[in-house]
Scaffold this motif. Sequence first.
Motif, PDB file in Angstrom:
ATOM      1  N   GLY A  91      28.696 -25.672   4.635  1.00  0.00           N
ATOM      2  CA  GLY A  91      28.102 -26.003   3.343  1.00  0.00           C
ATOM      3  C   GLY A  91      28.329 -27.446   2.944  1.00  0.00           C
ATOM      4  O   GLY A  91      27.395 -28.139   2.501  1.00  0.00           O
ATOM      5  N   ASN A  92      29.544 -27.944   3.101  1.00  0.00           N
ATOM      6  CA  ASN A  92      29.848 -29.331   2.742  1.00  0.00           C
ATOM      7  C   ASN A  92      29.140 -30.323   3.655  1.00  0.00           C
ATOM      8  O   ASN A  92      28.741 -31.412   3.223  1.00  0.00           O
ATOM      9  CB  ASN A  92      31.354 -29.564   2.775  1.00  0.00           C
ATOM     10  CG  ASN A  92      32.081 -28.814   1.666  1.00  0.00           C
ATOM     11  OD1 ASN A  92      31.470 -28.398   0.680  1.00  0.00           O
ATOM     12  ND2 ASN A  92      33.377 -28.613   1.835  1.00  0.00           N
ATOM     13  N   ALA A  93      28.993 -29.945   4.927  1.00  0.00           N
ATOM     14  CA  ALA A  93      28.264 -30.818   5.853  1.00  0.00           C
ATOM     15  C   ALA A  93      26.808 -30.940   5.428  1.00  0.00           C
ATOM     16  O   ALA A  93      26.217 -32.037   5.468  1.00  0.00           O
ATOM     17  CB  ALA A  93      28.362 -30.273   7.273  1.00  0.00           C
ATOM     18  N   GLY A  94      26.215 -29.827   5.011  1.00  0.00           N
ATOM     19  CA  GLY A  94      24.822 -29.856   4.567  1.00  0.00           C
ATOM     20  C   GLY A  94      24.618 -30.754   3.366  1.00  0.00           C
ATOM     21  O   GLY A  94      23.631 -31.509   3.280  1.00  0.00           O
ATOM     22  N   ILE A  95      25.541 -30.703   2.411  1.00  0.00           N
ATOM     23  CA  ILE A  95      25.443 -31.547   1.221  1.00  0.00           C
ATOM     24  C   ILE A  95      25.569 -33.019   1.603  1.00  0.00           C
ATOM     25  O   ILE A  95      24.838 -33.883   1.083  1.00  0.00           O
ATOM     26  CB  ILE A  95      26.524 -31.145   0.203  1.00  0.00           C
ATOM     27  CG1 ILE A  95      26.241 -29.732  -0.327  1.00  0.00           C
ATOM     28  CG2 ILE A  95      26.584 -32.145  -0.941  1.00  0.00           C
ATOM     29  CD1 ILE A  95      27.364 -29.148  -1.156  1.00  0.00           C
ATOM     30  N   ALA A  96      26.479 -33.320   2.524  1.00  0.00           N
ATOM     31  CA  ALA A  96      26.647 -34.708   2.969  1.00  0.00           C
ATOM     32  C   ALA A  96      25.378 -35.231   3.650  1.00  0.00           C
ATOM     33  O   ALA A  96      24.934 -36.360   3.394  1.00  0.00           O
ATOM     34  CB  ALA A  96      27.840 -34.810   3.913  1.00  0.00           C
ATOM     35  N   VAL A  97      24.792 -34.421   4.510  1.00  0.00           N
ATOM     36  CA  VAL A  97      23.553 -34.817   5.189  1.00  0.00           C
ATOM     37  C   VAL A  97      22.437 -35.027   4.169  1.00  0.00           C
ATOM     38  O   VAL A  97      21.660 -35.992   4.267  1.00  0.00           O
ATOM     39  CB  VAL A  97      23.153 -33.755   6.235  1.00  0.00           C
ATOM     40  CG1 VAL A  97      21.728 -33.996   6.719  1.00  0.00           C
ATOM     41  CG2 VAL A  97      24.121 -33.770   7.412  1.00  0.00           C
TER      42      VAL A  97
END
Length: 538
Positions: free
Chosen positions: A395-401
Amino acid sequence: MSQPSRSTSLRLTVAFGLALALALAACAAPPRAAPTPAQPSAEEAKPAEATAPTPGQPKPGGTLRVGTNQDAVGFDPHLTNATASYRILENIYSSLLRFKPNLEIEGDLAERYRAIDATTWEFKLRKGVKFHSGKPLTSADVKYSLERIKDPEVKSPRSSQLAPIVAIETPDEYTVIIKTEKPFAPLLAVLADRTMAIVNKDFIEANGGKLDNVADGTGPFKLKEWVPNTRTVLEKNPDYFIPGQPLLDQVIYQPIPDDTARSTAVRTGTVDFIEYAPPKDLELLRSDSNIVITGEGNNNVRFLAFNTTVKPFDNPKVRQAIAWAVDREAVLQAAVNGAGTPLYAGPFLPSFWPGLQAPVYKRDLEKAKQLLAEAGYPNGFTAKLKNTPTYSFLGNAGIAVQEQLKEIGINLEIESLEWSVFLKDYLGKNFEAVVSGYSGFADPHTPLDGTYVTGRQNNFMSYSNPKFDELVAQGAQETDQAKRAQIYREAQRILLEDSPMVFLYAANEYEAMQSYVKGYVHYLNGSHVSFRQVWLDK
């Protein structure tokens, strides 16, 4: 930290090399120098032995309470794609072979095994093994299990891994002969995978062909109870074939998706053990004298995947533009507090023997904008990204991307989904873009074939490149590891050029436990099979 320690990289290199050397070896005994499978050996493999627990006086009994990141998603070992399910099922079922913590291969249900020739393997089964229902294990169960995985009607996501097998023979109750059409270097690694569980044909048929919420294995624990999203309870199998194991009476899995809540649960003693110990909490956990941390290196891949059948992701230049635009270091920091390795090239760590050494995609926004313009999107576009907060590292990776791609005009509208809903859409190819991952592989053939070859069950991107497919097949038939590495590197370069997914990072993985939990061993593939030797010093 952005890079694993030098010792971790070395362990990964050695472990992966050993695992693949075993898969290539004609004799299954742990090798010093690995022979090729083209030459049969008179020496037979040693049977699996009980791994010695932590020094001390192990004592039987007690219940291990495990805080998991997520509940199981199905109990059929041949069908599930969920790590949360694997980590339970691997303690219920056994396979012909299994991995040691460093990914060397040893016998599990197979007491010994050997290569008869380049395309024929013989496996001698342990005698006296029983399923939890009491039915004796025979070679017919092995044949049924492997053929069930291969059966197109079953639709197992592992079917392609067994596609090279052309015959499974059972000359007697305790002998299995497996024949492949051509030399198949990854065979032993494939058979050692926890998804290749040996099941009870009679039990499956009695349950209408389904194992959705029931189980009958030969492993160290039996499935006692499953209350969805609440708990899964395993109880000791007193007839397990390794003497003295398991030591625990019960293992209770309790899903605790929130990272902070999971850390708090182990610190307060609500649970004895947690998986996915959050990197953000490691310093706090290590400061507690009652807590022990283990783990670090792990063979996993986290990625941004595209449905290549829908616009604009059907255009390779769009996918390449995103690959150039992503700041992998920043994604790693957002996802796991930097505890891992950014993946600037293919899906493998550079320390893994087929890994690409030189970076291919380092952030270059000008190049990304140029490619978008060439693709017909000079002002960017809007698309939907399916994401799950259930696993924070996804989830956090998706927000960063999402934030990073705004810099080149791409607006990803995030649809945040609970894990079971997310997984259903992902497996059903009902997405435009998605952040996900896979783990647990020991041989490069497993992810390259199962995830990217045309038409494979786990090819959720609908990616297809005949040249790539040809190279993967060629690599599986090559018995020389150096030559295999060259073939797989060429395949990875094609994959990077086509970019059906953007490889983000490989995360370190940690477990945290109360200090009275003894005998647990961290496996490089993320396995929890060492629960069979865990004991409680209290």
